[in-house]
Design a protein around this motif. Structure first.
Motif, PDB file in Angstrom:
ATOM      1  N   LEU A  88       0.873  -1.315  -0.078  1.00 27.75           N
ATOM      2  CA  LEU A  88      -0.045   0.154  -0.136  1.00 27.75           C
ATOM      3  C   LEU A  88       0.786   1.306  -0.008  1.00 27.75           C
ATOM      4  O   LEU A  88       0.463   2.393  -0.650  1.00 27.75           O
ATOM      5  CB  LEU A  88      -0.942  -0.027   1.225  1.00 27.75           C
ATOM      6  N   ARG A  89       1.981   1.179   0.905  1.00 27.39           N
ATOM      7  CA  ARG A  89       2.885   2.203   0.695  1.00 27.39           C
ATOM      8  C   ARG A  89       3.618   2.671  -0.543  1.00 27.39           C
ATOM      9  O   ARG A  89       3.837   3.742  -1.069  1.00 27.39           O
ATOM     10  CB  ARG A  89       3.957   2.150   1.882  1.00 27.39           C
ATOM     11  N   GLU A  90       3.747   1.342  -1.145  1.00 31.15           N
ATOM     12  CA  GLU A  90       4.472   1.643  -2.602  1.00 31.15           C
ATOM     13  C   GLU A  90       3.467   2.072  -3.554  1.00 31.15           C
ATOM     14  O   GLU A  90       3.789   2.789  -4.627  1.00 31.15           O
ATOM     15  CB  GLU A  90       4.792   0.041  -3.084  1.00 31.15           C
ATOM     16  N   MET A  91       2.090   1.930  -3.297  1.00 26.79           N
ATOM     17  CA  MET A  91       0.957   2.416  -4.108  1.00 26.79           C
ATOM     18  C   MET A  91       0.723   3.911  -3.800  1.00 26.79           C
ATOM     19  O   MET A  91       0.002   4.111  -4.309  1.00 26.79           O
ATOM     20  CB  MET A  91      -0.073   1.504  -4.082  1.00 26.79           C
ATOM     21  N   LYS A  92       1.367   4.536  -2.684  1.00 27.96           N
ATOM     22  CA  LYS A  92       1.427   5.902  -2.510  1.00 27.96           C
ATOM     23  C   LYS A  92       0.161   6.114  -1.550  1.00 27.96           C
ATOM     24  O   LYS A  92      -0.569   7.120  -1.631  1.00 27.96           O
ATOM     25  CB  LYS A  92       1.143   6.768  -3.640  1.00 27.96           C
ATOM     26  N   VAL A  93      -0.298   5.172  -0.731  1.00 22.92           N
ATOM     27  CA  VAL A  93      -1.671   4.946  -0.027  1.00 22.92           C
ATOM     28  C   VAL A  93      -1.036   5.720   1.267  1.00 22.92           C
ATOM     29  O   VAL A  93      -0.295   5.286   1.757  1.00 22.92           O
ATOM     30  CB  VAL A  93      -2.269   3.690   0.237  1.00 22.92           C
ATOM     31  N   THR A  94      -1.691   6.860   1.611  1.00 16.24           N
ATOM     32  CA  THR A  94      -1.385   7.915   2.564  1.00 16.24           C
ATOM     33  C   THR A  94      -2.083   7.532   4.047  1.00 16.24           C
ATOM     34  O   THR A  94      -2.066   8.095   5.102  1.00 16.24           O
ATOM     35  CB  THR A  94      -1.109   9.291   2.492  1.00 16.24           C
ATOM     36  N   SER A  95      -3.148   6.505   3.957  1.00 18.26           N
ATOM     37  CA  SER A  95      -3.905   6.330   4.964  1.00 18.26           C
ATOM     38  C   SER A  95      -3.010   5.971   6.324  1.00 18.26           C
ATOM     39  O   SER A  95      -2.069   5.316   6.296  1.00 18.26           O
ATOM     40  CB  SER A  95      -4.957   5.290   4.913  1.00 18.26           C
ATOM     41  N   MET A  96      -3.601   6.333   7.442  1.00 23.94           N
ATOM     42  CA  MET A  96      -3.029   5.810   8.862  1.00 23.94           C
ATOM     43  C   MET A  96      -3.290   4.303   8.921  1.00 23.94           C
ATOM     44  O   MET A  96      -4.290   4.010   8.796  1.00 23.94           O
ATOM     45  CB  MET A  96      -3.347   6.546  10.043  1.00 23.94           C
ATOM     46  N   ILE A  97      -2.067   3.537   9.074  1.00 20.90           N
ATOM     47  CA  ILE A  97      -2.270   2.110   9.110  1.00 20.90           C
ATOM     48  C   ILE A  97      -1.907   1.728  10.479  1.00 20.90           C
ATOM     49  O   ILE A  97      -0.646   1.986  10.693  1.00 20.90           O
ATOM     50  CB  ILE A  97      -1.458   1.327   8.130  1.00 20.90           C
ATOM     51  N   ILE A  98      -2.853   0.989  11.116  1.00 17.62           N
ATOM     52  CA  ILE A  98      -2.610   0.611  12.512  1.00 17.62           C
ATOM     53  C   ILE A  98      -2.519  -0.712  12.431  1.00 17.62           C
ATOM     54  O   ILE A  98      -3.530  -1.641  12.008  1.00 17.62           O
ATOM     55  CB  ILE A  98      -3.595   1.026  13.498  1.00 17.62           C
ATOM     56  N   GLY A  99      -1.527  -1.569  12.851  1.00 11.66           N
ATOM     57  CA  GLY A  99      -1.365  -3.093  12.917  1.00 11.66           C
ATOM     58  C   GLY A  99      -2.176  -3.441  14.324  1.00 11.66           C
ATOM     59  O   GLY A  99      -1.790  -3.129  15.309  1.00 11.66           O
ATOM     60  N   VAL A 100      -2.954  -4.635  13.931  1.00 10.92           N
ATOM     61  CA  VAL A 100      -3.748  -5.324  15.076  1.00 10.92           C
ATOM     62  C   VAL A 100      -3.541  -6.775  15.174  1.00 10.92           C
ATOM     63  O   VAL A 100      -3.376  -7.016  14.035  1.00 10.92           O
ATOM     64  CB  VAL A 100      -5.198  -4.951  15.056  1.00 10.92           C
ATOM     65  N   THR A 101      -3.730  -7.311  16.124  1.00 13.59           N
ATOM     66  CA  THR A 101      -3.550  -8.929  16.184  1.00 13.59           C
ATOM     67  C   THR A 101      -4.231  -9.361  17.613  1.00 13.59           C
ATOM     68  O   THR A 101      -4.283  -8.673  18.343  1.00 13.59           O
ATOM     69  CB  THR A 101      -1.979  -9.417  16.141  1.00 13.59           C
ATOM     70  N   THR A 102      -4.935 -10.543  17.389  1.00 12.02           N
ATOM     71  CA  THR A 102      -5.578 -11.214  18.425  1.00 12.02           C
ATOM     72  C   THR A 102      -4.757 -12.201  18.907  1.00 12.02           C
ATOM     73  O   THR A 102      -4.823 -12.977  20.020  1.00 12.02           O
ATOM     74  CB  THR A 102      -6.941 -11.680  18.092  1.00 12.02           C
ATOM     75  N   LEU A 103      -3.545 -12.526  18.170  1.00 13.02           N
ATOM     76  CA  LEU A 103      -2.450 -13.606  18.632  1.00 13.02           C
ATOM     77  C   LEU A 103      -1.514 -12.951  19.506  1.00 13.02           C
ATOM     78  O   LEU A 103      -1.018 -11.832  19.294  1.00 13.02           O
ATOM     79  CB  LEU A 103      -1.921 -14.167  17.348  1.00 13.02           C
ATOM     80  N   ALA A 104      -0.958 -13.766  20.267  1.00  9.61           N
ATOM     81  CA  ALA A 104       0.363 -13.400  21.010  1.00  9.61           C
ATOM     82  C   ALA A 104       1.316 -14.594  21.239  1.00  9.61           C
ATOM     83  O   ALA A 104       1.058 -15.746  21.724  1.00  9.61           O
ATOM     84  CB  ALA A 104      -0.121 -13.268  22.617  1.00  9.61           C
ATOM     85  N   ASP A 105       2.359 -14.217  20.630  1.00 14.24           N
ATOM     86  CA  ASP A 105       3.538 -15.463  20.670  1.00 14.24           C
ATOM     87  C   ASP A 105       4.124 -15.034  22.136  1.00 14.24           C
ATOM     88  O   ASP A 105       3.833 -14.010  22.813  1.00 14.24           O
ATOM     89  CB  ASP A 105       4.377 -15.443  19.585  1.00 14.24           C
ATOM     90  N   ASN A 106       5.209 -15.876  22.372  1.00 13.41           N
ATOM     91  CA  ASN A 106       5.891 -15.835  23.617  1.00 13.41           C
ATOM     92  C   ASN A 106       6.439 -14.370  23.721  1.00 13.41           C
ATOM     93  O   ASN A 106       6.655 -13.756  24.760  1.00 13.41           O
ATOM     94  CB  ASN A 106       7.045 -16.879  23.904  1.00 13.41           C
ATOM     95  N   GLU A 107       7.110 -13.976  22.637  1.00 21.91           N
ATOM     96  CA  GLU A 107       7.952 -12.934  22.824  1.00 21.91           C
ATOM     97  C   GLU A 107       6.843 -11.524  23.029  1.00 21.91           C
ATOM     98  O   GLU A 107       7.128 -10.594  23.956  1.00 21.91           O
ATOM     99  CB  GLU A 107       8.556 -12.547  21.362  1.00 21.91           C
ATOM    100  N   GLU A 108       5.889 -11.587  22.494  1.00 22.13           N
ATOM    101  CA  GLU A 108       4.807 -10.443  22.722  1.00 22.13           C
ATOM    102  C   GLU A 108       4.226 -10.494  24.098  1.00 22.13           C
ATOM    103  O   GLU A 108       4.047  -9.518  24.794  1.00 22.13           O
ATOM    104  CB  GLU A 108       3.768 -10.569  21.758  1.00 22.13           C
ATOM    105  N   GLU A 109       4.077 -11.923  24.555  1.00 22.44           N
ATOM    106  CA  GLU A 109       3.485 -11.900  26.220  1.00 22.44           C
ATOM    107  C   GLU A 109       4.651 -11.339  27.217  1.00 22.44           C
ATOM    108  O   GLU A 109       4.120 -10.831  28.024  1.00 22.44           O
ATOM    109  CB  GLU A 109       3.345 -13.459  26.251  1.00 22.44           C
ATOM    110  N   HIS A 110       5.960 -11.528  26.665  1.00 19.80           N
ATOM    111  CA  HIS A 110       6.928 -11.283  27.811  1.00 19.80           C
ATOM    112  C   HIS A 110       6.991  -9.465  27.655  1.00 19.80           C
ATOM    113  O   HIS A 110       7.135  -9.097  28.659  1.00 19.80           O
ATOM    114  CB  HIS A 110       8.139 -11.624  27.490  1.00 19.80           C
ATOM    115  N   ALA A 111       6.548  -9.160  26.666  1.00 20.95           N
ATOM    116  CA  ALA A 111       6.589  -7.524  26.419  1.00 20.95           C
ATOM    117  C   ALA A 111       5.648  -7.127  27.449  1.00 20.95           C
ATOM    118  O   ALA A 111       5.807  -5.727  27.743  1.00 20.95           O
ATOM    119  CB  ALA A 111       6.399  -7.280  24.841  1.00 20.95           C
ATOM    120  N   PHE A 112       4.583  -7.538  27.604  1.00 19.51           N
ATOM    121  CA  PHE A 112       3.314  -6.997  28.529  1.00 19.51           C
ATOM    122  C   PHE A 112       3.495  -7.763  29.990  1.00 19.51           C
ATOM    123  O   PHE A 112       2.666  -7.510  30.693  1.00 19.51           O
ATOM    124  CB  PHE A 112       2.133  -7.343  27.959  1.00 19.51           C
TER     125      PHE A 112
END
Length: 117
Positions: A88-112
């Motif tokens: 999308l960025r290569e296509m010059k889309v300028t919308s704000m993009i927020i990454g979301v996920t409902t999954l959590a691996d071990n690394e992400e769990e430790h971050a919280f």
């Protein structure tokens, strides 16, 4: 402001235009898509959905799509969130993009993982 003229007298009338938040929800999970739709609607926004990153890219391909915000899932079939965002960025889309996920691996769990003494 809108101005109307009647003879020598000009009347100015304030015109308030509220723009609704326009959101593209990109997630392969239909329950999560619906949840995001409900939240966006509850704040007065409008939304469109895509089942994966490839659909999100295709929505923008013709150049007629315009969103204020894109909620992008991390892991999806066909094209994941990171790959779709890069495209999308290569296509010059300028919308704000927020990454979301409902999954959590071990690394992400430790971050919280907070420790209190």
């Amino acid at each position: 402001m809108a101005t109307t003229s009647t003879g020598d007298i000009e009347k100015t009338k304030s015109v308030e235009v509220k723009k609704k938040l326009n959101v593209l929800i990109v997630d392969d999970d239909p329950v999560i898509r619906k949840l995001h739709e409900i939240i966006i609607k509850s704040i007065g926004g409008i939304s469109q959905t895509a089942k994966n990153g490839e659909e999100a890219v295709n929505i923008h391909r013709d150049g007629n799509a315009s969103f204020d915000l894109i909620l992008m899932d991390k892991e999806m079939p066909e094209r994941d969130g990171l790959s779709a965002t890069k495209k999308l960025r290569e296509m010059k889309v300028t919308s704000m993009i927020i990454g979301v996920t409902t999954l959590a691996d071990n690394e992400e769990e430790h971050a919280f993982d907070f420790h209190f003494n």
